[in-house]
Design a protein around this motif. Structure first.
Motif, mmCIF file in Angstrom:
data_model
loop_
_atom_site.group_PDB
_atom_site.id
_atom_site.type_symbol
_atom_site.label_atom_id
_atom_site.label_comp_id
_atom_site.label_asym_id
_atom_site.label_seq_id
_atom_site.Cartn_x
_atom_site.Cartn_y
_atom_site.Cartn_z
ATOM 1 N N SER A 1 17.625 9.077 96.206
ATOM 2 C CA SER A 1 18.046 8.862 97.596
ATOM 3 C C SER A 1 18.202 7.355 97.775
ATOM 4 C CB SER A 1 16.997 9.403 98.580
ATOM 5 O OG SER A 1 15.835 8.579 98.568
ATOM 6 N N ASP A 2 18.644 6.953 98.963
ATOM 7 C CA ASP A 2 18.797 5.521 99.238
ATOM 8 C C ASP A 2 17.475 4.773 99.179
ATOM 9 O OD1 ASP A 2 21.408 6.155 99.576
ATOM 10 O OD2 ASP A 2 21.521 5.720 101.718
ATOM 11 N N THR B 1 27.246 2.080 94.912
ATOM 12 C CA THR B 1 28.025 3.316 94.982
ATOM 13 C C THR B 1 28.033 4.044 93.646
ATOM 14 O OG1 THR B 1 29.433 2.366 96.704
ATOM 15 C CG2 THR B 1 30.289 4.281 95.526
ATOM 16 N N THR C 1 24.382 5.432 99.237
ATOM 17 C CA THR C 1 25.359 5.517 100.321
ATOM 18 C C THR C 1 25.581 4.129 100.885
ATOM 19 O OG1 THR C 1 24.597 7.731 100.881
ATOM 20 C CG2 THR C 1 25.916 6.564 102.539
ATOM 21 N N GLU D 1 27.709 2.101 103.686
ATOM 22 C CA GLU D 1 28.539 2.232 104.877
ATOM 23 C C GLU D 1 28.551 0.915 105.633
ATOM 24 O OE1 GLU D 1 26.948 5.353 107.180
ATOM 25 O OE2 GLU D 1 27.587 6.955 105.838
#
Length: 403
Positions: A42-43, A159, A164, A166
């Motif tokens: 996960s991030d 990436t 993620t 953004e």
């Protein structure tokens, strides 16, 4: 102390190591915890200045006076994490590593003694690097020198490894509200929520015309010169057998033309491993095979085919350059409809195609290259670069420089 070169590794004699990356300019250093598939869970597995702590991995700022560092406690790394990569990018937006020589130093975190150093070679337009990795192999932790460059900055690295990225959206402007008369209230302290993790978003890198990276999710891809396609479909690398078909025809109903298609295999330091061509139809243990020589260019379909088993390629093969040469000395201005295309060997499905539209009066051309990324994915880039060479032997040096 060991001075490492790209691809070299050392066993770690201590459970806690510090990796700092120094350069003549300020660098942002970060770490990513990766599972066996080369992705973060996960991030939360992206450790950097806005998120300095993770399981077994910590970011330490140098405050501008010392290099930033990633500290890895291998004893505290959770099960399922097999690799921690340490990355670096210039702090100044858009700055490349051209003329900047970063050096990673791996230290024993207990006494700060130096275990190894690594300075990645041949840097240019890269705006971010995977510098070193701390990895688990057969129950023991090791460190490997990498030096993999990215032209799209830290966001490109993040990436590739599944983080993620953004751009933060602008906050909406609320319309004015009527002001209520003050009321007596009892206030209690409120801890503000932690801001969402964001990564620095650099300006788009300057590319040659047609540059950019896409994948195979939407089916067949037609490439322009310098454009890149990632051999990923449905989020998974295409680790299967592929065919590179190369074709041509004589221009303007001219005489038969004898062109020779070849593939040159390279290692992580752009070192030449072997060449597959009409005189050597199989290399690297049979993972790359050539269909044989076509002496005229006549007939429909591909004139020569090279089969590449991506899954069977030795680990040291990280780059392939596909070339075409005119052994008889005819120039590519006498060739029409030269192209290369990548096919799924199992189904025959055409995946990628590149048509060479502009020819030069030369006897050799580099059509395309396949590069293995640090994440394990392969990327194909259309080249179309001409060279004065009638044989694959003369293509080895220019192709290495083009990787």
């Amino acid at each position: 102390m060991t001075a490492m070169t790209p691809g070299s590794n050392i066993p770690l004699s201590t459970a806690r190591v510090t990796v700092d990356v120094a350069a003549p300019v300020r660098l942002d250093v970060s770490g990513l915890l990766l599972t066996a598939d080369g992705k973060v869970r996960s991030d939360d597995d992206f450790i950097f200045y806005n998120q300095p702590n993770g399981p077994g991995v910590t970011y330490r700022s140098g405050g501008g006076a010392a290099p930033d560092a990633i500290i890895v406690d291998t004893a505290a790394v959770p099960p399922g994490i097999e690799k921690i990569v340490v990355t670096a990018s210039p702090d100044a937006a858009g700055q490349t590593f051209q003329g900047i020589e970063p050096t990673a130093t791996i230290r024993n975190a207990a006494d700060n003694s130096v275990l190894a150093t690594f300075t990645p070679p041949q840097l240019g337009t890269e705006t971010a690097l995977v510098v070193v990795e701390i990895y688990l192999r057969n129950g023991a932790w090791k460190a490997r020198a990498v030096g993999q460059g990215y032209a799209n900055g830290l966001a490109g690295i993040a990436t590739d490894f599944g983080v993620t990225v953004e751009e933060p959206a602008p906050a909406p402007v609320a319309p004015p509200q009527p002001v209520a008369p003050p009321q007596p209230t009892i206030q209690t302290p409120v801890t503000p929520p932690a801001p969402p993790m964001t990564t620095p978003t650099p300006p788009p890198p300057a590319h040659a015309p047609g540059a950019g990276k896409i994948n195979l999710d939407k089916g067949r891809v037609s490439l322009q010169k310098n454009q890149t396609v990632s051999l990923v479909k449905g989020g998974r690398p295409l680790l299967s057998q592929v065919k590179m078909g190369l074709g041509w025809e004589p221009a303007y109903r001219g005489k038969d033309i004898d062109l020779d298609a070849s593939v040159i295999a390279y290692g992580p330091q752009r070192n030449h491993i072997d060449s597959c061509y009409f005189g050597k139809l199989s290399i690297v243990g049979g993972a790359i095979k050539h269909s044989g020589d076509n002496l005229t260019g006549e007939g429909g379909g591909d004139d020569e085919v090279i089969v590449v088993d991506l899954g069977r390629l030795p680990q040291e093969v990280t780059g392939l350059v596909f070339t075409v040469n005119s052994f008889s000395g005819q120039k590519f201005t006498e060739v029409a409809k030269a192209y290369c295309r990548l096919l799924d060997a199992a189904t025959g499905e055409e995946l990628v195609r590149f048509d060479l539209t502009n020819a030069e009066a030369q006897t050799g051309v580099m059509m395309a290259k396949l590069i293995k990324q640090f994440s394990g994915e392969w990327e194909m880039t259309a080249m179309g670069d001409f060279v004065k060479s009638r044989t694959v032997r003369g293509m080895v040096k220019p192709a290495a420089q083009a990787l």
